[in-house]
Design an enzyme around this catalytic site. Structure first.
Site, short mmCIF file in Angstrom:
data_model
loop_
_atom_site.label_atom_id
_atom_site.label_comp_id
_atom_site.label_asym_id
_atom_site.label_seq_id
_atom_site.Cartn_x
_atom_site.Cartn_y
_atom_site.Cartn_z
N ASP A 143 0.90 -1.24 0.01
CA ASP A 143 -0.02 -0.11 -0.07
C ASP A 143 0.88 1.32 -0.05
O ASP A 143 1.44 1.33 0.95
CB ASP A 143 -1.05 -0.05 1.25
N HIS A 150 -3.40 14.08 0.47
CA HIS A 150 -3.88 13.25 1.47
C HIS A 150 -2.59 13.15 2.86
O HIS A 150 -2.96 13.38 3.96
CB HIS A 150 -4.18 11.76 1.14
N ARG A 159 -0.09 14.47 13.38
CA ARG A 159 0.95 15.15 14.13
C ARG A 159 0.87 16.87 13.69
O ARG A 159 1.43 17.33 12.65
CB ARG A 159 2.22 14.75 13.34
N GLU A 215 -11.06 4.33 2.04
CA GLU A 215 -10.01 5.07 1.44
C GLU A 215 -9.99 4.95 -0.02
O GLU A 215 -10.28 3.78 -0.72
CB GLU A 215 -8.67 4.59 1.88
N GLU A 217 -8.87 4.54 -3.36
CA GLU A 217 -7.38 4.28 -3.92
C GLU A 217 -7.70 3.71 -5.36
O GLU A 217 -8.64 3.03 -5.70
CB GLU A 217 -6.72 3.34 -3.16
N ASP A 249 -9.47 0.78 0.45
CA ASP A 249 -8.72 0.42 1.74
C ASP A 249 -9.26 0.64 2.96
O ASP A 249 -8.76 1.61 3.76
CB ASP A 249 -7.01 0.65 1.37
N GLN A 256 -5.91 2.89 14.25
CA GLN A 256 -4.51 3.14 13.42
C GLN A 256 -3.71 4.32 14.49
O GLN A 256 -2.46 4.31 14.65
CB GLN A 256 -5.01 3.99 12.27
N LYS A 269 -5.74 -1.64 9.08
CA LYS A 269 -6.10 -1.83 7.76
C LYS A 269 -6.05 -3.20 7.16
O LYS A 269 -6.46 -3.44 6.07
CB LYS A 269 -4.62 -1.45 7.16
N THR A 375 -4.65 6.75 -0.68
CA THR A 375 -5.93 7.77 -0.83
C THR A 375 -5.61 8.85 -1.71
O THR A 375 -4.74 9.62 -1.67
CB THR A 375 -6.35 8.18 0.50
CA CA Z 1 -4.38 2.88 2.10
#
Ligand code: CA
Length: 442
Positions: A143, A150, A159, A215, A217, A249, A256, A269, A375
């Site tokens: 991945d 994103h 953060r 997500e 993707e 995803d 997480q 995930k 993503t």
């Molecule tokens: Ca992903």
């Protein structure tokens, strides 16, 4: 990038009339899937064997049946036998010359002026009668994280003081994912449980995820692989790519947040991912390629990730969308509602760069290996590919047309991904759908 040829001719039409009418699957597309007719107990029809098919309009060309009906040249027999199998890996391993030869013969056989119509017409299966499975045995799933929009949006939430880590602009960042839980569109899965820890308490608890997300993707299937120890050069990278699909995803944001440092995502995930049934080949995507660009004030790629070809045609102009249908919408007969519209051409890293970087240390890719693009978020609120971003970490819910609100997904929600390419000089080709539904935790 593959050269344009007669299979891309925008004037081409098919004797399968549904292919000529704003379908996802005009004759210029010809994507592959693994399918079978659904069991039909009324007609005393048990389950058939899964096998390879190509989409045309509202139908599927059964390639085994077409081979037996004598539609293809004799020279293609060894190749066609690989398509009797319930996975595409052996066909993927044959390489791009084989894929292209079959595409050329199929295009001629399906064209309006084809003399093969009578033979091939008996080999069509209606898509409404079909069911699908994951088209390849996916050995390894990597991945990536190729949308800088994103990465920055998510980085700000996780953060705030350090949103984009310094390696991001140098490395196509990725991690090794879990392939066993990749399922085909149409499935449902239970909300995962995991360790959750609120910021204001000392210890985590085991509980159902409260911040379940999708997500948006692009899925990338590797065709022919490389030998361990032998990297794939950037300009050869796409020769090793079979094609693209839609990929959701699913992510548990609360699991997480607690687990991802120091070694990255794990159980947040690995509980479910969804692929669309159809793989659109890189050859079919040739008319929709665009320049890959890197802003002058950003670090430029190292030489092994930089080439004229990649800069000229490295991007894919692929529109992507997310729609949601809640349980209430379903019971009220309301269709899924679009909540995001994005484009793969915003990707910070190209497909070739992902392949070249993945193998630069000698790592071997195998036929049927799978990459997630990460993503794909644009720069506007309407173009972000995850609820985490759309709701700013759950702070600002989105409101659907029927008044329902979502910060994260609720039980009963169905999420549907769509995708298509179109240009002024080439027709619209679609990717079908990747759809799945959230069930309550076990
Ligand atoms: Ca992903």
């Amino acid at each position: 990038m593959k050269n344009l040829n007669e299979t891309h001719n925008p004037e081409l039409t098919s004797w399968v009339s549904s292919a000529n009418d704003q379908s996802d699957f005009p004759i210029q597309n010809l994507p592959f899937a693994i399918f079978r007719r659904k069991s039909n107990l009324k007609q005393n029809q048990g389950p058939e064997k899964f096998r390879a098919g190509v989409a045309i309009g509202d139908s599927i060309v059964d390639l085994k049946a077409a081979h037996k009906a004598g539609v293809f040249s004799m020279a293609l027999t060894p190749m066609l036998k690989t398509l009797y199998k319930p996975r595409l890996n052996s066909f993927m391993a044959l390489g791009e010359a084989a894929w292209s030869t079959l595409r050329g013969e199929l295009s001629r056989a399906l064209a309006s002026d084809s003399s093969l119509r009578a033979q091939l017409e008996t080999c069509l299966v209606s898509q409404s009668e079909a069911e699908y499975k994951v088209p390849a045995r996916i050995g390894d799933f990597t991945d990536f994280y190729t949308s800088i929009n994103h990465a920055t949006n998510v980085g700000k939430l996780f953060r705030p003081d350090n949103p984009l880590l310094p390696n991001y602009q140098w490395i196509p960042i990725g991690y090794h994912g879990r392939s066993s839980s990749i399922e085909i569109s149409g499935h449902a899965f239970h909300r995962p449980k995991g360790q959750l820890k609120a910021p204001d308490v000392d210890a985590p608890v085991l509980a159902p995820c409260k911040r379940l997300d999708y997500e948006l993707e692009v899925g990338i299937y590797i065709g022919s692989g490389n030998t361990l120890g032998h990297p794939i050069e950037l300009d050869q990278a796409e020769d090793h790519v079979f094609g693209l699909c839609l990929f959701n995803d699913w992510s548990a944001r609360d699991i997480q947040a607690w687990e991802y440092q120091p070694l990255g995502p794990f159980l947040s995930k690995s509980f479910a991912s969804t692929v669309s049934p159809w793989i659109v080949t890189m050859e079919a995507l040739a008319p929709y390629r665009q320049a890959w660009t890197r802003d002058a004030d950003h670090p430029q790629p190292l030489p092994y990730l930089n080439s004229h070809n990649n800069r000229n045609t490295g991007a894919v102009d692929m529109h992507l969308e997310v729609s949601i249908q809640t349980a209430k919408m379903r019971s009220d007969g309301i269709a899924p509602e679009r909540v995001a519209l994005s484009n793969f051409n915003q990707s910070y890293w190209s497909i070739s760069q992902m392949v070249a970087h993945h193998t630069v240390n000698g790592c071997n890719l195998k036929p049927g290996d799978f990459f997630g693009s990460g993503t794909q978020s644009g720069t506007t609120p309407e173009s972000v590919g995850a609820l985490l971003e759309a709701t700013t970490g759950g702070k600002h819910p989105i409101t659907l047309s029927n008044g329902e609100q979502r910060t994260f997904l609720e039980d009963g929600d169905t999420v549907v991904l769509g995708g298509w390419c179109e240009s002024e000089t080439a027709p619209r080709i679609g990717f079908g759908k990747a759809s799945a539904t959230v069930l309550s935790a076990l």
